[in-house]
Write an enzyme that holds these catalytic residues in place. Sequence first.
Site, PDB file in Angstrom:
ATOM      1  N   ASP A 258       0.813  -1.222   0.000  1.00 40.65           N
ATOM      2  CA  ASP A 258       0.000   0.000   0.000  1.00 40.65           C
ATOM      3  C   ASP A 258       0.843   1.267   0.000  1.00 40.65           C
ATOM      4  OD1 ASP A 258       1.016  -0.392   2.517  1.00 40.65           O
ATOM      5  OD2 ASP A 258      -0.860  -0.001   3.581  1.00 40.65           O
ATOM      6  N   GLU A 343      11.247  -3.351  13.295  1.00 36.47           N
ATOM      7  CA  GLU A 343      12.426  -3.145  12.454  1.00 36.47           C
ATOM      8  C   GLU A 343      13.718  -3.353  13.250  1.00 36.47           C
ATOM      9  OE1 GLU A 343       8.964  -0.779  10.943  1.00 36.47           O
ATOM     10  OE2 GLU A 343       9.959  -1.046  12.870  1.00 36.47           O
ATOM     11  N   HIS A 370       4.364   6.665   2.719  1.00 43.25           N
ATOM     12  CA  HIS A 370       3.399   5.794   3.382  1.00 43.25           C
ATOM     13  C   HIS A 370       2.000   6.231   2.954  1.00 43.25           C
ATOM     14  CE1 HIS A 370       3.677   2.540   6.200  1.00 43.25           C
ATOM     15  NE2 HIS A 370       4.839   2.969   6.671  1.00 43.25           N
ATOM     16  N   THR A 371       1.474   5.604   1.953  1.00 45.29           N
ATOM     17  CA  THR A 371       0.112   5.903   1.500  1.00 45.29           C
ATOM     18  C   THR A 371      -0.775   4.692   1.789  1.00 45.29           C
ATOM     19  OG1 THR A 371       0.745   5.175  -0.716  1.00 45.29           O
ATOM     20  CG2 THR A 371       0.822   7.533  -0.267  1.00 45.29           C
TER      21      THR A 371
END
Length: 397
Positions: A258, A343, A370-371
Amino acid sequence: MTGSVPGRCCQPRLGAGRGVRGRRDAGRSRWRAGPVGRRRGWGGNPSSPLDPACSGAGGGAAMKLKLKNVFLAYFLVSIAGLLYALVQLGQPCDCLPPLRAAAEQLRQKDLRISQLQAELRRPPPAPAQPPEPEALPTIYVVTPTYARLVQKAELVRLSQTLSLVPRLHWLLVEDAESPTPLVSGLLAASGLLFTHLVVLTPKAQRLREGEPGWVHPRGVEQRNKALDWLRGRGGAVGGEKDPPPPGTQGVVYFADDDNTYSRELFEEMRWTRGVSVWPVGLVGGLRFEGPQVQDGRVVGFHTAWEPNRPFPVDMAGFAVALPLLLAKPNAQFDSTAPRGHLESSLLSHLVDPKDLEPRAANCTRVLVWHTRTEKPKMKQEEQLQRQGRGSDPAIEV
């Protein structure tokens, strides 16, 4: 006394040498003169400066003496200047060094002009040829995915971005019990070199209805499945099933389906030696998150969420060299890691923060965002289904 006194008139006195008569005549003359005569200088001091005869003769002599002195001084100065000029005529001239310097400057300018003219006449160089794709390190893009209404739309968008990148291998990992026709068909039509993997997230780690996404980290099992395949532990259900042979040069990147990616990002990461990093846009409540770089080294991180984490970076903000991953067989993501530490659970096994490699112009360019596709509203679809007039289920969206 008949002699003259210096500075006074040289005329003889009245009545001198004439005896008594002369003195008497002189006396009468002084008596006639009276006060007026004395005021006019008659009968007074013969050497008075008011005497016309006396003042004219003495002043003229003094003036002549002064003029003579001035002329003599001027003559001596002129003679001295002439002698100096005659002496200088015989001396060598010291103007040659400046003339030589000026000539050298002119020569250098003429030489530069000749060089520029030669460059203008020279044909333009041939454009540099990019390296052959076979010579490039392979980029292994790991993408976890799960079934939802927008899954196909997001996978199509991502696959078409990846198709612009040479020497790329797509590892698409489904969160499912078995491969789905939607994903299998999309991979086959993508034209990409791919490997299709499948692993189901354990029930205890799944989000319940209405829970926010941060309660359980998503995609952990899927990313670890891709790492297992790269390390030769098998499990592929489609596409390229053999892992890369030992000694393969490549880089591994974890790309969610995404996000939005610039094709430039993949060329930035391709030559990673250890772990490379860059900023990520529209994440963590900020315009961007990313490393802070000074003198080519990472010295901190621009982040708002727990800046004291070991590696406060986003999943889309780093890539790992394949040889490094293969050399650390126990390095993987920890599904029990605290929020925001997923992470760090991998990177802590691979590298120290000081050894991170800043990319994207020393982390000053944002090449990934970040969409998230908005969840579609299906009220009208549900109403038609209740009326028995729903969409054809055979049409894949």
